[in-house]
Design a protein around this motif. Structure first.
Motif, PDB file in Angstrom:
ATOM      1  N   GLN A  77       0.797  -1.213   0.028  1.00  0.00           N
ATOM      2  CA  GLN A  77       0.031  -0.060  -0.158  1.00  0.00           C
ATOM      3  C   GLN A  77       0.744   1.325   0.093  1.00  0.00           C
ATOM      4  N   LYS A  97       1.189   4.164  -2.880  1.00  0.00           N
ATOM      5  CA  LYS A  97       1.162   5.605  -2.768  1.00  0.00           C
ATOM      6  C   LYS A  97       2.262   6.272  -3.216  1.00  0.00           C
ATOM      7  N   PRO A 148      -5.237   0.472  -6.137  1.00  0.00           N
ATOM      8  CA  PRO A 148      -5.947   1.186  -5.188  1.00  0.00           C
ATOM      9  C   PRO A 148      -5.231   2.130  -4.562  1.00  0.00           C
ATOM     10  N   ALA A 149      -4.145   1.821  -3.816  1.00  0.00           N
ATOM     11  CA  ALA A 149      -3.470   2.916  -3.074  1.00  0.00           C
ATOM     12  C   ALA A 149      -3.059   4.028  -3.939  1.00  0.00           C
ATOM     13  N   GLU A 175      -5.590  10.581  -6.692  1.00  0.00           N
ATOM     14  CA  GLU A 175      -6.709  11.623  -6.601  1.00  0.00           C
ATOM     15  C   GLU A 175      -6.408  12.811  -5.529  1.00  0.00           C
ATOM     16  N   LYS A 176      -5.847  12.407  -4.570  1.00  0.00           N
ATOM     17  CA  LYS A 176      -5.467  13.330  -3.534  1.00  0.00           C
ATOM     18  C   LYS A 176      -4.667  14.710  -4.152  1.00  0.00           C
ATOM     19  N   SER A 231       2.670   7.512  -6.641  1.00  0.00           N
ATOM     20  CA  SER A 231       1.916   8.347  -7.354  1.00  0.00           C
ATOM     21  C   SER A 231       3.003   9.545  -7.647  1.00  0.00           C
ATOM     22  N   GLU A 257      -6.003   6.484  -5.184  1.00  0.00           N
ATOM     23  CA  GLU A 257      -6.348   7.131  -4.255  1.00  0.00           C
ATOM     24  C   GLU A 257      -5.189   8.443  -4.070  1.00  0.00           C
ATOM     25  N   GLU A 258      -4.153   8.107  -3.832  1.00  0.00           N
ATOM     26  CA  GLU A 258      -2.971   9.010  -3.802  1.00  0.00           C
ATOM     27  C   GLU A 258      -2.942  10.034  -5.127  1.00  0.00           C
TER      28      GLU A 258
END
Length: 160
Positions: free
Chosen positions: A93, A97, A149-150, A156-157, A100, A153-154
């Motif tokens: 994970q 991240k 997915p990690a 997107e942030k 990214s 998500e990152e």
């Protein structure tokens, strides 16, 4: 949080540990081969790495060699923990991240997965079978199911 059980059959686990023992005899060389396979499949991928300016002679790049070995050591830990992935899930994970910030996108996963399988196939030679391929595909699917997915998500942030 993803399950810490691999969902792999006992036969898959045996195949993975036996075949990985062959690959693990030369983590450095096979790690470098992995990245050469990535760059063969996607030549532009070199631009995502800190050693991109050394692309003409990666054999001399300390950064390239270090990164290749780190990746293979991560795979080594995953195979060592194949019965209980709880120590591996948070590492994957974090890797998702972290990637990214290097501009990795979900579309890169099939390239890396294909390069990993090609590297293992090249290493195993005649020991590569359909069962071996299926076991390694299953492992890659686990890795991707945690990292992707990690990463998303990152990503997107970072867009916000």
């Amino acid at each position: 949080m993803p399950s810490t059980e691999s969902g792999l059959s006992p036969q898959d686990k045996e195949i993975l540990t036996k075949t990985w023992s062959v690959v693990a005899h030369d983590l450095q060389g096979n790690g470098e081969a992995l990245f050469h396979n990535i760059f063969k499949a996607a030549p532009g991928a070199i631009e995502l790495f800190s050693f991109k300016n050394e692309a003409k002679d990666l054999r001399r790049s300390v950064a390239f060699k270090t990164h290749a070995l780190m990746v293979m050591r991560t795979v080594d830990v995953a195979i060592y923990n194949i019965d209980d992935l709880s120590p591996v899930v948070p590492v994957l994970q974090k890797l998702g991240k972290r990637h990214s910030k290097y501009k990795v996108v979900p579309e890169h996963f099939p390239i890396v997965g294909g390069a990993l399988l090609q590297t293992i196939k090249d290493c195993l030679k005649e020991k590569w079978t359909k069962d071996v391929e299926n076991a390694w595909l299953a492992v890659w699917n686990i890795v991707e199911s945690v990292m992707k997915p990690a990463l998303i998500e990152e990503n997107e942030k970072n867009r916000q």
